[in-house]
Design an enzyme around this catalytic site. Structure first.
Site, mmCIF file in Angstrom:
data_model
loop_
_atom_site.group_PDB
_atom_site.id
_atom_site.type_symbol
_atom_site.label_atom_id
_atom_site.label_comp_id
_atom_site.label_asym_id
_atom_site.label_seq_id
_atom_site.Cartn_x
_atom_site.Cartn_y
_atom_site.Cartn_z
ATOM 1 C CG HIS A 197 -5.521 -2.380 -0.086
ATOM 2 N ND1 HIS A 197 -4.762 -1.970 -1.159
ATOM 3 C CD2 HIS A 197 -4.981 -1.761 0.995
ATOM 4 C CE1 HIS A 197 -3.800 -1.155 -0.750
ATOM 5 N NE2 HIS A 197 -3.914 -1.015 0.558
ATOM 6 C CB SER A 251 -0.965 -0.033 1.198
ATOM 7 O OG SER A 251 -1.965 0.936 1.070
ATOM 8 C CG ASP A 309 -6.814 -2.595 -3.843
ATOM 9 O OD1 ASP A 309 -7.614 -1.964 -3.121
ATOM 10 O OD2 ASP A 309 -5.591 -2.661 -3.609
#
Length: 723
Positions: free
Chosen positions: A700, A593, A668
């Site tokens: 995610h 991320s 995602d």
């Protein structure tokens, strides 16, 4: 040495080698190292007791059990699923009404986004042991009225009130439409960035329901193909405001249960704003709301009259960067309130009167309060958690409301958190450190004395002895620029100072985050220790912009996400590379991320320092990410184009020299796969070779089935081949 001694020594050496088990990726993700906990622990409010959701493996049943704080003894089982066939699928979560005589049980949960879900709900009467199903459909966020007679809930973007006695529902709103109007439930960006789903609240007298309405009709849509296993993929479409784009228009409303009428609150003084929090005060006719401007550097705490709808600002906070929304707003009996703020440079506790006038600052010092636990109004004592004992540690403290007589209650150095009994006589302390798995103890709240161990995870500690794991060494790394940064390092257990080791760096680095923390190891840590067993040193450095070292350290990255944080990772790698036992030509970096954004940037901007990088689900261009998060730190792309472009890895692909593995889930909803697709195209057009992996339909988190095992095997192989 005689032959008998030689044989004994040989057997000892063989046993020692065999006894040092190697960690496998399968073990990390199949539950081998799982800690035991106290699931769904809740402290009751009316009695000095607490409840835990327990699972019985033998009968495959679940129970909500009631315990006494003073003795830790089980008082009774409130409900056991084996007595109710309707609960055969188990209980996911539960909530009590204010009298603690009724329980709402959530079952068969269906996740929507990170925090939101629908579920089947059952209503259980503890006294009569009667179980009913108030709704024949799945709902969101059912919430008891304070008098326990009604339940407000959301269904398909509308709000309803269910009457427990008559078993009838009344619609509060009727205009809810998917991807257009939402009543009482937050939209995607609020849920993700303001971290709440339930956007409605009952007044103290159970006569009113305040709620936020989201008009997202002008918010641009984002669509994702969901491939599944059918002949044709389906399309998931939802509203997602990217940086600089239209947000949902929010409005605040109060529904009167008796008259079935709705009052619209006039917030005409605000334009393009967020209602980041909303809750009723102890005054049944006064509603509070935290309103932020779009830049999030001005916050007004409003008190709103429930009858007239008039709003007044009782507290204002401004910051040159941004103001953090607080979850610690707590109203006392006289409607004075507790508030936490960074206004003196560190996060501290403040007491205001009912009109918003500051009475006193309760905590002070060059350290952050990390959790506010509550106020014992009988003794005027505040209980909280802070990093006063070092920014990588967490401790429990008590202090008088006037700021005097501060006392540290926790005694072990590491991460301590607390669940207090309703009378603040006891608390359950949850402790762990990098060397000790989670331990639950009953403690006295006056001096912190440990009374009894509840759960200690000794079996896990015993099991791990066979693996002879390396330790996590904490230290402060000083860069050549003079920045002092928290760090940890994991060395191979057979570490030899005369050898040169490759180094694999891990980080996240996002604003206010922390990876260098003295708490029990997680699945990533086990993976790092597995890598250390294979001859790698693993290191982690929290650069500037991370949290718990004061506002100035955290907010230095404002308007330039990815500039100073990347500098710090590159500078830290240079320092580590100069250690006598490190092969400076073999340093890699990994992140997920925000950490993937950082590892990409570090490899590109630090192409003479890093040999390889792995980026999982990275932001590659801040223009692709959501409005609330991105603009909090960057303002809009229209206002700050260079801040967006100068530090987005997609604009630095020509600098790639090392090996790069780019990973993303195609489903995602948070950091869209668009980030990686456009990064791939940029790399292709720059004629750069790289490796990539797309995980179909994964969000995610990239998990489910064997997904994590396959993912971490792929990353392990990439490290072994390229570092």
């Amino acid at each position: 040495m005689n032959s008998k001694q030689i044989i004994t020594l040989f057997l000892f050496i063989c046993f020692s080698v065999v006894g040092q088990q190697k960690i496998t990726i399968d073990e990390i993700y199949n539950g081998t190292f799982r800690t035991k906990g106290m699931d769904e622990l809740q402290s009751l409010k009316n009695t000095n007791q607490y409840t835990v959701l327990n699972f019985d493996r033998q009968s495959r049943s679940m129970s909500i059990d009631l315990y006494d704080f003073a003795t830790l003894k089980k008082v009774t089982t409130l409900i056991d699923t084996k007595s109710f066939p309707a609960l055969s699928s188990g209980i996911n979560s539960y909530t009590f009404d204010a009298s603690e005589k009724m329980i709402l049980l959530a079952c068969n949960t269906n996740q929507i986004f990170r925090h939101s879900f629908t579920a089947d709900y059952f209503l259980y009467n503890i006294a009569t042991k009667e179980l009913t199903k108030p709704f024949d459909f799945q709902v969101q966020e059912p919430t008891f009225s304070p008098d326990g007679k009604k339940i407000a809930y959301a269904k398909e973007n509308n709000l309803y009130v269910y009457d427990v006695a008559s078993k009838k529902s009344t619609a509060i709103t009727t205009d809810g439409v998917k991807n257009s109007i939402i009543n009482g439930i937050t939209d995607w960006v609020y849920e993700e960035e303001f971290a709440f789903v339930k956007a409605f609240d009952w007044s103290a007298d159970s006569k009113k329901v305040a709620y936020i309405r989201f008009d997202e009709s002008k918010v641009p849509e984002f669509s994702m193909s969901m491939f599944g296993k059918d002949l044709y993929p389906t399309m998931q479409t939802f509203k997602y405001p990217k940086a600089g784009e239209n947000n949902a228009v929010v409005s605040l409303h109060i529904y009167n249960v008796d008259s079935n009428a709705v009052k619209n609150i006039n917030l005409g003084n605000y334009n393009d704003f967020y209602i980041a929090r909303m809750k009723w005060t102890n005054d049944a006719n006064t509603l509070s709301a935290q309103v932020l401007n779009r830049h999030q550097n001005n916050l007004d705490l409003l008190f709103i009259n429930g009858d007239s709808g008039t709003a007044k600002v009782v507290l204002n906070e401004k910051d040159k960067a941004y103001v953090d929304v607080t979850d610690d707003l707590t109203f006392l009996k006289d409607n004075s309130f507790i508030w936490t703020s960074e206004k003196d440079g560190y996060n501290h506790i403040y007491l205001y009167d009912k009109n918003g006038k500051l009475k006193n600052q309760v905590t002070k010092g060059k350290w952050d309060v990390t959790s506010y636990y509550g106020l014992d109004e009988k003794s005027n004592t505040v209980f909280y958690q802070s990093v006063e004992n070092g920014s990588i540690n967490r401790d429990i403290y008590r202090v008088a409301l006037d700021g005097k007589n501060i006392m540290r209650l926790s005694t072990q150095t590491g991460t301590n958190s607390a669940t207090f009994s309703p009378n603040f006589q006891y608390y359950i302390n949850t402790f762990s450190s990098a060397s000790m798995p989670t331990k639950y103890t009953l403690n006295d709240a006056k001096a912190g004395k440990e009374i009894k161990v509840i759960q200690s995870n000794e079996a896990l500690s015993e099991k791990l002895k066979g693996y002879n794991l390396p330790s996590k060494e904490f230290f402060v790394l000083k860069t050549e620029k003079g920045n002092e940064l928290n760090a940890w390092m994991i060395k191979p257990k057979d570490f030899d100072t005369s050898k040169k080791y490759p180094v694999f760096m891990f980080q996240y680095s996002g604003p206010g985050s922390q990876q260098v923390a003295n708490s029990w190891i997680n699945s990533n840590d086990y993976w790092f220790m597995m890598l250390s067993q294979q001859g790698y040193i693993v290191a982690c450095v929290d650069g500037r912009g991370t949290g718990y070292k004061g506002a100035e350290f955290k907010k230095v990255t404002q308007l330039q996400l990815g500039k100073y944080e990347v500098e710090d990772q590159i500078d830290a790698a240079k320092v580590i590379g100069n250690y006598s036992f490190v092969d400076k030509a073999r340093i890699g970096i990994f992140g997920w991320s925000y950490g993937g954004f950082m590892s990409s940037n570090s490899l590109l901007k630090g192409n003479d320092v890093f040999k390889m990088a792995i980026a999982v689900a990275p932001v590659t261009n801040w223009r692709f990410y959501d409005s609330v998060y991105t603009e909090r730190y960057m303002k809009t792309p229209q206002e700050n184009p260079s801040g967006y472009d100068d530090n987005s890895p997609i604009n630095h692909v020509a600098k790639l020299k090392g090996k790069f593995l780019l990973i993303h889930g195609s489903g995602d909803d948070n950091v869209h796969v668009q980030n990686s697709m456009q990064m791939m195209e940029a790399l292709i057009q720059a004629n750069k070779q790289f490796d990539s992996q797309i995980y179909p339909d994964n969000n995610h988190g990239i998990y489910g089935g064997n997904t994590r095992i396959q993912l971490y095997t792929k990353m392990t192989n990439f490290i072994k081949e390229n570092l």
